[in-house]
Every structure is written in C-alpha cells, then in structure tokens.
Write an enzyme that holds these catalytic residues in place. Structure first.
Site, PDB file in Angstrom:
ATOM      1  N   LYS A  49       1.894  -3.077   8.851  1.00 52.55           N
ATOM      2  CA  LYS A  49       3.147  -2.355   8.669  1.00 52.55           C
ATOM      3  C   LYS A  49       4.299  -3.239   9.118  1.00 52.55           C
ATOM      4  O   LYS A  49       4.287  -3.773  10.233  1.00 52.55           O
ATOM      5  CB  LYS A  49       3.140  -1.060   9.481  1.00 52.55           C
ATOM      6  CG  LYS A  49       4.422  -0.244   9.345  1.00 52.55           C
ATOM      7  CD  LYS A  49       4.325   1.051  10.130  1.00 52.55           C
ATOM      8  CE  LYS A  49       5.589   1.880   9.978  1.00 52.55           C
ATOM      9  NZ  LYS A  49       5.506   3.154  10.722  1.00 52.55           N
ATOM     10  N   VAL A  52       3.853  -0.735   4.310  1.00 52.05           N
ATOM     11  CA  VAL A  52       2.504  -1.116   4.728  1.00 52.05           C
ATOM     12  C   VAL A  52       1.860  -1.940   3.618  1.00 52.05           C
ATOM     13  O   VAL A  52       1.885  -1.551   2.443  1.00 52.05           O
ATOM     14  CB  VAL A  52       1.643   0.124   5.039  1.00 52.05           C
ATOM     15  CG1 VAL A  52       0.239  -0.295   5.474  1.00 52.05           C
ATOM     16  CG2 VAL A  52       2.304   0.971   6.122  1.00 52.05           C
ATOM     17  N   GLY A  83       9.230   1.906   7.337  1.00 53.52           N
ATOM     18  CA  GLY A  83       8.686   0.594   7.043  1.00 53.52           C
ATOM     19  C   GLY A  83       7.730   0.623   5.873  1.00 53.52           C
ATOM     20  O   GLY A  83       7.479   1.666   5.266  1.00 53.52           O
ATOM     21  N   GLY A 123      10.813   5.402   5.131  1.00 47.59           N
ATOM     22  CA  GLY A 123      11.943   5.039   5.955  1.00 47.59           C
ATOM     23  C   GLY A 123      11.571   4.229   7.175  1.00 47.59           C
ATOM     24  O   GLY A 123      12.397   3.483   7.713  1.00 47.59           O
ATOM     25  N   ASP A 148       5.143  12.699  14.350  1.00 45.65           N
ATOM     26  CA  ASP A 148       5.478  12.439  12.947  1.00 45.65           C
ATOM     27  C   ASP A 148       4.286  12.786  12.064  1.00 45.65           C
ATOM     28  O   ASP A 148       3.981  12.087  11.112  1.00 45.65           O
ATOM     29  CB  ASP A 148       5.905  10.978  12.743  1.00 45.65           C
ATOM     30  CG  ASP A 148       6.568  10.759  11.374  1.00 45.65           C
ATOM     31  OD1 ASP A 148       7.014  11.760  10.765  1.00 45.65           O
ATOM     32  OD2 ASP A 148       6.630   9.613  10.911  1.00 45.65           O
ATOM     33  N   LEU A 163       0.813  -1.209   0.000  1.00 42.26           N
ATOM     34  CA  LEU A 163       0.000   0.000   0.000  1.00 42.26           C
ATOM     35  C   LEU A 163       0.845   1.256   0.000  1.00 42.26           C
ATOM     36  O   LEU A 163       0.439   2.301  -0.490  1.00 42.26           O
ATOM     37  CB  LEU A 163      -0.932   0.015   1.218  1.00 42.26           C
ATOM     38  CG  LEU A 163      -1.998  -1.076   1.273  1.00 42.26           C
ATOM     39  CD1 LEU A 163      -2.761  -0.999   2.586  1.00 42.26           C
ATOM     40  CD2 LEU A 163      -2.963  -0.946   0.094  1.00 42.26           C
TER      41      LEU A 163
END
Length: 267
Positions: free
Chosen positions: A44, A29, A27, A25, A139, A21
């Site tokens: 994830k 998904v 990971g 950086g 984030d 999807l």
C-alpha cells in the site's frame, strides 16, 4: 511529490511493484514480488499529504511495528512499513488471493444469513485480537474485509487498521455516531461498523445511506430503518442492537455481537 498514479519501481529495497489491486482516499494497493525469494506481497502506497510532518511519519513506523506483531488468522499480516524518498509512505502486507467483501456484494447483491454470520464471526475474532492489544480498527467497511479464495483458519481477514490520530477518517456510512462527532471511541465503535456491514450484507443497502458525514449523522438520528421481511426477528434485533446510537446499549464486544448473529441466523 510522486503522484498516486505513478508508483515506485521498488519498495523496501526488494519488492518490485506490479499491477494495481485497488485503492481509495487512503492510498493505492499494488501486487509486488521479491525477485530474490520469489515471494509475493501487497504494498500500500500512502500519499505524502497524509504524512505531513515527522510526527506523522514516526507514527506510521510505530503503527507498522504494532501491526507486524499482531498475529491472528483473521488479520492480514503486516511485513513492514516506512517512508519513501519522495515522502510517500508504504505498508507491505501478506498477499491474499481472493476478493474483498465489496466485490462479493457488487456481484451478488446480498449474502445469505448463514454466510453473513460466518463472515461476521471471523471479522469479530480478528477485531477481538486487535482490541486486546489496545488497537481499534475504526475503518471497517467491505473493502477492508478480504475473503480468501481458499479459506483456511478464517472465513474473512481484516486489513487497513487506522493508526491512532491518523489524518484519514473512516468512511461516514460505516462510522459510529461518536466517531462522527469526534468523541471518544472504543470497541463498541467497531461493533457499530460491523453492524452496518451485517445490515448491508443481508439487505443489499446501507442503513444510513452513503452521503456525507452530516447526511449520515441526520440519518442515524432518525433511527435504524426496518430490514427486509423474511429475516428471523432475532437476527434483525441483533443488528439493530449493534446500530444503537447509544454505545452503552450495543453489544459490548464484537464477539458478543457475532454470537447474537450466529444464534439467530441458524449458523
């Protein structure tokens, strides 16, 4: 060690991994399905390099439990988390059909004021719910704001809260000055990031650029660039307040900022 490009076949003993999807950086998904219940989820995969020791792996598990208990319409529910045999971590989340805010911006360039206010208000509600539990996001960026195809209780939904002490920092373009300097952060750090996103939605550009952390620090020191003419003056003032270098001069909470945006955008 498993590479990021080769996901496991099954996660948590039941979620069969499907198509990618998105990712970055922190990971990748994937869409996943539990064949026994025919339910779908988003999984994830976190690189093992971000979980270098037992303390980091325990922190991931604790973070997952905290998120699993955080229920709010504007936050994508976490179903579970853990560590795979190869050392990579995983987080299983509810699947949200729709797109992220980044996709909308890439397609449209900007977002009109009333829609911006609605998105800001929805995100602020989710942030407030998290902040009440002592959890910050740290984030915030368009990629972490999902826009459901069929809005129900929330116009936008948050994903990817940072774990306390996580190795992966936020994205410099959206980070508050205190976060970039490695100083103490609080709810007003998330207010700053939400201000950056609001500025980007309305103007189609980032207030401090998309460079390195050092580049962004220098840009922040030069002050907030003027926004496009045509926006209500009160709306521009609200966003500039959220982007103040001094956290004490920002709106104290995400919802305080959202109220200013909604009132000045005519939403």
């Amino acid at each position: 060690m498993q590479t990021r490009g080769v996901p496991p076949d099954v996660v948590a003993g039941k979620y069969r991994i499907g198509r990618l999807l998105g990712g970055g950086g922190a990971g990748a998904v994937y869409r996943a399905r539990d064949p026994s219940s025919q339910t779908e989820a988003a999984v994830k995969i976190i690189p093992a390099s971000d979980l270098p020791d037992e303390a980091a792996r325990l922190q991931l598990a604790e973070h997952g439990r905290t998120l699993a208990g955080l229920r709010h319409p504007a936050i994508v529910p976490v179903i579970g988390s853990g560590v795979l045999p190869d050392g990579n971590g995983y987080v299983v989340m509810e699947l949200v059909d729709g797109e992220d805010l980044r996709s909308l911006l890439l397609r449209e360039g900007t977002v009109e004021a009333a829609h911006t206010a609605a998105i800001v208000s929805s995100v602020a509600e989710g942030l407030e719910a998290a902040h009440r539990t002592g959890m910050l996001h740290l984030d915030l960026k368009p990629e972490n704001i999902l826009l459901p195809a069929v809005p129900a209780d929330a116009v936008a939904r948050l994903v990817d809260f940072s774990a306390p002490g996580a190795l992966v920092m936020g994205t410099p373009a959206y980070m508050a000055p205190e976060q970039l300097r490695g100083e103490a952060v609080d709810a007003r750090s998330d207010v700053f990031a939400l201000g950056v996103i609001a500025y980007e939605m309305l103007s189609g550009r980032l207030p401090f650029g998309r460079g390195s952390a050092a580049d962004v620090v220098l840009a922040q020191a030069r002050g907030v660039p003027s926004m496009d003419a045509g926006l209500p003056a009160a709306l521009a003032r609200a966003i500039r307040a959220a982007l103040d270098e001094d956290a004490d001069r920002r709106p104290a909470t995400p919802q305080a900022f959202a109220h200013l945006v909604s009132a000045s955008a005519g939403a």
